[in-house]
Design a protein around this motif. Structure first.
Motif, PDB file in Angstrom:
ATOM      1  N   VAL A 219      52.527  32.715  32.022  1.00 32.80           N
ATOM      2  CA  VAL A 219      51.308  33.399  31.803  1.00 32.80           C
ATOM      3  C   VAL A 219      51.395  33.860  30.306  1.00 32.80           C
ATOM      4  O   VAL A 219      50.119  34.190  29.655  1.00 32.80           O
ATOM      5  CB  VAL A 219      51.167  34.521  32.826  1.00 32.80           C
ATOM      6  N   ASP A 220      52.351  34.216  29.928  1.00 30.60           N
ATOM      7  CA  ASP A 220      52.434  34.924  28.328  1.00 30.60           C
ATOM      8  C   ASP A 220      51.807  33.923  27.323  1.00 30.60           C
ATOM      9  O   ASP A 220      52.136  32.804  27.418  1.00 30.60           O
ATOM     10  CB  ASP A 220      54.006  35.410  27.994  1.00 30.60           C
ATOM     11  N   GLU A 221      51.276  34.491  26.383  1.00 33.78           N
ATOM     12  CA  GLU A 221      50.669  33.893  25.227  1.00 33.78           C
ATOM     13  C   GLU A 221      51.807  33.805  24.286  1.00 33.78           C
ATOM     14  O   GLU A 221      52.699  34.652  24.162  1.00 33.78           O
ATOM     15  CB  GLU A 221      49.268  34.688  24.709  1.00 33.78           C
TER      16      GLU A 221
ATOM     17  N   MET B   1      45.137  52.254  44.228  1.00 31.04           N
ATOM     18  CA  MET B   1      45.612  50.898  44.380  1.00 31.04           C
ATOM     19  C   MET B   1      46.624  50.607  42.943  1.00 31.04           C
ATOM     20  O   MET B   1      46.092  51.383  41.791  1.00 31.04           O
ATOM     21  CB  MET B   1      44.693  49.719  44.179  1.00 31.04           C
ATOM     22  N   GLN B   2      47.612  49.733  42.837  1.00 29.69           N
ATOM     23  CA  GLN B   2      48.394  49.723  41.873  1.00 29.69           C
ATOM     24  C   GLN B   2      47.777  48.224  40.885  1.00 29.69           C
ATOM     25  O   GLN B   2      47.591  47.239  41.928  1.00 29.69           O
ATOM     26  CB  GLN B   2      49.791  49.379  42.102  1.00 29.69           C
ATOM     27  N   VAL B   3      47.527  48.266  39.800  1.00 34.98           N
ATOM     28  CA  VAL B   3      46.827  47.311  39.088  1.00 34.98           C
ATOM     29  C   VAL B   3      47.862  46.814  38.040  1.00 34.98           C
ATOM     30  O   VAL B   3      48.290  47.571  36.829  1.00 34.98           O
ATOM     31  CB  VAL B   3      45.649  47.659  38.477  1.00 34.98           C
ATOM     32  N   ARG B   4      48.478  45.697  37.670  1.00 38.01           N
ATOM     33  CA  ARG B   4      49.205  45.041  36.975  1.00 38.01           C
ATOM     34  C   ARG B   4      48.422  44.305  35.784  1.00 38.01           C
ATOM     35  O   ARG B   4      47.725  43.521  36.182  1.00 38.01           O
ATOM     36  CB  ARG B   4      50.243  44.208  37.637  1.00 38.01           C
ATOM     37  N   LEU B   5      48.770  44.965  34.738  1.00 40.63           N
ATOM     38  CA  LEU B   5      47.841  44.116  33.620  1.00 40.63           C
ATOM     39  C   LEU B   5      49.082  43.215  32.478  1.00 40.63           C
ATOM     40  O   LEU B   5      50.264  43.644  32.776  1.00 40.63           O
ATOM     41  CB  LEU B   5      47.214  45.295  32.760  1.00 40.63           C
ATOM     42  N   HIS B   6      48.443  42.662  31.802  1.00 41.43           N
ATOM     43  CA  HIS B   6      49.325  41.824  31.020  1.00 41.43           C
ATOM     44  C   HIS B   6      48.891  41.959  29.646  1.00 41.43           C
ATOM     45  O   HIS B   6      47.967  42.720  29.122  1.00 41.43           O
ATOM     46  CB  HIS B   6      49.157  40.138  31.060  1.00 41.43           C
ATOM     47  N   ASN B   7      49.656  41.798  28.467  1.00 42.20           N
ATOM     48  CA  ASN B   7      49.415  41.878  27.003  1.00 42.20           C
ATOM     49  C   ASN B   7      49.096  43.172  26.506  1.00 42.20           C
ATOM     50  O   ASN B   7      47.888  43.262  26.081  1.00 42.20           O
ATOM     51  CB  ASN B   7      48.525  40.964  26.556  1.00 42.20           C
ATOM     52  N   PRO B   8      49.726  44.278  26.495  1.00 38.70           N
ATOM     53  CA  PRO B   8      51.405  44.362  27.135  1.00 38.70           C
ATOM     54  C   PRO B   8      51.021  44.625  28.427  1.00 38.70           C
ATOM     55  O   PRO B   8      50.357  45.167  29.097  1.00 38.70           O
ATOM     56  CB  PRO B   8      51.761  45.564  26.459  1.00 38.70           C
ATOM     57  N   LYS B   9      52.403  44.313  29.171  1.00 43.75           N
ATOM     58  CA  LYS B   9      52.608  44.294  30.558  1.00 43.75           C
ATOM     59  C   LYS B   9      52.798  45.760  30.991  1.00 43.75           C
ATOM     60  O   LYS B   9      53.297  46.489  30.470  1.00 43.75           O
ATOM     61  CB  LYS B   9      53.874  43.700  31.075  1.00 43.75           C
ATOM     62  N   ARG B  10      51.821  46.299  31.881  1.00 47.87           N
ATOM     63  CA  ARG B  10      51.835  47.504  32.350  1.00 47.87           C
ATOM     64  C   ARG B  10      51.087  47.564  33.515  1.00 47.87           C
ATOM     65  O   ARG B  10      50.343  46.995  33.979  1.00 47.87           O
ATOM     66  CB  ARG B  10      51.170  48.380  31.378  1.00 47.87           C
ATOM     67  N   ASP B  11      51.530  48.735  34.447  1.00 44.73           N
ATOM     68  CA  ASP B  11      50.732  49.191  35.640  1.00 44.73           C
ATOM     69  C   ASP B  11      49.872  50.248  35.552  1.00 44.73           C
ATOM     70  O   ASP B  11      50.287  51.032  34.627  1.00 44.73           O
ATOM     71  CB  ASP B  11      51.701  49.265  36.888  1.00 44.73           C
TER      72      ASP B  11
END
Lengths: 304, 64
Positions: A219-221, B1-11
């Protein structure tokens, strides 16, 4: 939302198709989009040997999965770029997919085979990393297809990729690049045929295809791509798409239908300029091809 | 609710009930650029998410 074809609960909605799909019907829909692209652009036949360029990301793995599902004899080739942990991880995903689907994956590792990594090449040539990476990929994937005796090289360029490239080429009126931006580049001396079977699928769809078919992808860019022009063009196009669903597909697919035929003469003029690289024998419009020039500059830079 | 995000990875924690469209918009994201995954299944934009859901918002744009 209900699945448009079968009425079951949907898992994904595609605003440009004004439709939502359950997992099964979405898989069928994606495979049909690829089948249509291959058929309408006469990309390849079922008796031909296909080499799929595999990065370990969503597009290339979805493409490989779909081509095999459609009955094509498709092997993969992974190109190691030497981008630290990112390259190690992407290779893992590519190898795991190949192994779990009992498919053949060839590996070409640039640091091992050519003695440099992409970040180093970018520094030595003062190119942006994506430029050094792109020209290396074009050269080495073509070489892998020719050396392996494949009839066709398939890449995972999707509708968003092509719309973003078209957007950039139009912004700068790069007529030569526009003439070459085709879903099929015919085989020529030193060139394997290159095809882009995902041109009817957006990247949200290729990612969703992987999720519903349990395809594990990276998934990572790429860390080298952050903030590049291509990403900015995609953001701009997506902002328009959100307000006007279908605008990206119309922009790109109409270009293929309406504009490319007008540019046929330009493409023919460009092809006439292609000679042979004096070092490696690959097709090139310069005396020494871009890849050999890059290799030379990296070697000179390392020697200092 | 727990929401996971990317770029950067965080909840991040969000309060339900919340429609997927509203969640994506409240995070300043474009619906074309992400998938919303509850547990291990995709969800459509009209779905309602609840406090006990674990949600991943996965980016789909690649720059290569």
């Amino acid at each position: 939302m209900k699945c448009k074809p079968c009425g079951q609960p949907a898992v994904i909605d595609i605003p440009r198709h004004r439709a939502a799909f359950c997992a099964g019907c979405f898989t069928t829909h994606c495979q049909e989009q690829v089948r249509r692209a291959i058929s309408s652009h006469r990309m390849m036949g079922h008796s031909e040997r296909v080499l799929v360029a595999i990065s370990g990301g969503k597009d290339s793995l979805a493409l490989w999965h779909i081509l095999v599902a459609l009955g094509y004899k498709a092997d993969g080739v992974y190109l190691g770029l030497g981008i630290g942990d990112y390259s190690d991880l992407s290779r893992d995903y590519a190898e795991r997919f190949a192994s779990s689907h009992d498919l053949t994956l060839h590996v070409v590792d640039i640091p091992t085979d050519h003695g440099f990594a992409i970040p180093e090449a970018a520094r030595a040539t003062k190119r942006v990393p994506c430029s050094a990476c792109g020209l290396s990929k074009r050269h080495l994937l073509n070489r892998a297809a020719l050396d392996g005796g494949y009839d066709v090289l398939a890449t995972g360029h999707n509708l968003d990729d092509e719309a973003a490239v078209l957007f950039g080429n139009v912004l700068q009126w790069q007529v030569g690049y526009l003439a070459r931006q085709r879903p099929v580049l015919a085989a020529a001396p030193g060139f394997a045929r290159r095809v882009k079977p995902l041109i009817r699928m957006g990247e949200r769809e290729t990612a969703a295809y992987c999720v519903v078919n349990r395809i594990d992808y990276l998934v990572d860019e790429c860390p080298m791509a952050a903030g590049n022009k291509h990403l900015r063009y995609k953001e701009t196009l997506n902002a328009m798409e959100e307000r006007s669903p279908g605008v990206k597909a119309t922009f790109y697919l109409k270009f293929l239908d309406e504009m490319l035929p007008v540019l046929d003469d330009v493409a023919a003029e460009e092809r006439a300029l292609v000679g042979v690289c004096s070092r490696c024998g690959s097709p090139s419009s310069a005396q020494v091809c871009a890849f050999c020039t890059l290799v030379e500059r990296v070697a000179t830079s390392s020697a200092r | 609710m727990q929401v996971r995000l990317h770029n950067p990875k965080r909840d991040v924690e969000m309060t339900g009930p919340l429609r997927v469209t509203e969640l994506v918009r409240s995070l300043g994201l474009n619906r074309e650029s992400v998938l919303v995954i509850r547990g291990d299944s995709l969800v459509t934009h009209d779905e309602t998410l609840h406090d006990d859901d674990v949600v991943e918002i996965r980016p789909v744009i690649s720059g290569g």
